[in-house]
Design a protein around this motif. Sequence first.
Motif, mmCIF file in Angstrom:
data_model
loop_
_atom_site.group_PDB
_atom_site.id
_atom_site.type_symbol
_atom_site.label_atom_id
_atom_site.label_comp_id
_atom_site.label_asym_id
_atom_site.label_seq_id
_atom_site.Cartn_x
_atom_site.Cartn_y
_atom_site.Cartn_z
ATOM 1 N N GLU A 57 0.836 -1.207 0.000
ATOM 2 C CA GLU A 57 0.000 0.000 0.000
ATOM 3 C C GLU A 57 0.870 1.257 0.000
ATOM 4 N N ALA A 75 2.390 1.670 -3.506
ATOM 5 C CA ALA A 75 1.365 2.090 -4.473
ATOM 6 C C ALA A 75 0.978 3.553 -4.270
ATOM 7 N N GLN A 76 0.773 3.952 -3.024
ATOM 8 C CA GLN A 76 0.339 5.325 -2.759
ATOM 9 C C GLN A 76 1.446 6.332 -3.049
ATOM 10 N N ARG A 78 3.793 6.087 -5.217
ATOM 11 C CA ARG A 78 3.916 6.210 -6.683
ATOM 12 C C ARG A 78 2.703 6.918 -7.284
ATOM 13 N N ARG A 79 1.507 6.566 -6.822
ATOM 14 C CA ARG A 79 0.282 7.163 -7.360
ATOM 15 C C ARG A 79 0.263 8.679 -7.118
ATOM 16 N N GLU A 80 0.679 9.097 -5.927
ATOM 17 C CA GLU A 80 0.655 10.518 -5.582
ATOM 18 C C GLU A 80 1.947 11.243 -5.982
ATOM 19 N N ARG A 81 2.842 10.503 -6.616
ATOM 20 C CA ARG A 81 4.137 11.048 -7.041
ATOM 21 C C ARG A 81 4.886 11.703 -5.882
ATOM 22 N N ARG A 82 4.853 11.032 -4.737
ATOM 23 C CA ARG A 82 5.550 11.520 -3.548
ATOM 24 C C ARG A 82 7.003 11.082 -3.550
ATOM 25 N N ASN A 123 10.360 6.551 -8.895
ATOM 26 C CA ASN A 123 10.883 5.186 -8.971
ATOM 27 C C ASN A 123 12.396 5.183 -8.769
ATOM 28 N N MET A 159 3.732 -3.313 -10.565
ATOM 29 C CA MET A 159 2.822 -2.174 -10.404
ATOM 30 C C MET A 159 2.865 -1.290 -11.638
#
Length: 198
Positions: A161, A164-165, A167-171, A174, A197
Amino acid sequence: MKSHALARQLLEKQGSARARDLRAAGLEAAQIARLVQRGELIQLARGLYALAHRQPSQDEALVVVAQRKPAGFFCLLTALRFHGLTTQAPGAVWLGLGPGQHVPKLDWPALRVVRYSGAGLTAGIETRFRDGIPLRVTSVARTVVDCFKFRNKIGLDVALEALAQARRERRASNEEIWRLATVLRMANVMRPYMEAMP
């Protein structure tokens, strides 16, 4: 009375202060004890005090720990919460310490100590400030890597989690995550999850 004013200014600025800082501001130990008895000060932990009628910050537990153990750093579930990567409130403050560093004795908050060595003591650790107190906390990318490293303590679902979060929020990019995974010897563990992912 001037010493009372200096101590009050210190406490209003920082939110809380160690007994030695209050003594440096001019209060004697007996005066501190009297202020606690009169209800003007409260003892947050052994040797740590705050004004009784203060508005505690959201991160007061972290401030208390940081004042008692400035060499430690916040990690895992505490770092996830600090960075807003989870809505869960951990039941204890997760504190990273080096080998041989003693665990501070606190009445509050409860602590979960994780031992680190080598690059784990320096890589991806940031300093943030709350109530004027420096808090050392793992960066978003480092926190994600640590969640995989300690997945047996916190659960693989939490690590997935967090990845995923972030990466999703670009915090965290990679590249950042991968660099720290390599430095902290977690690249082989994390590679299949990162590749799977989107």
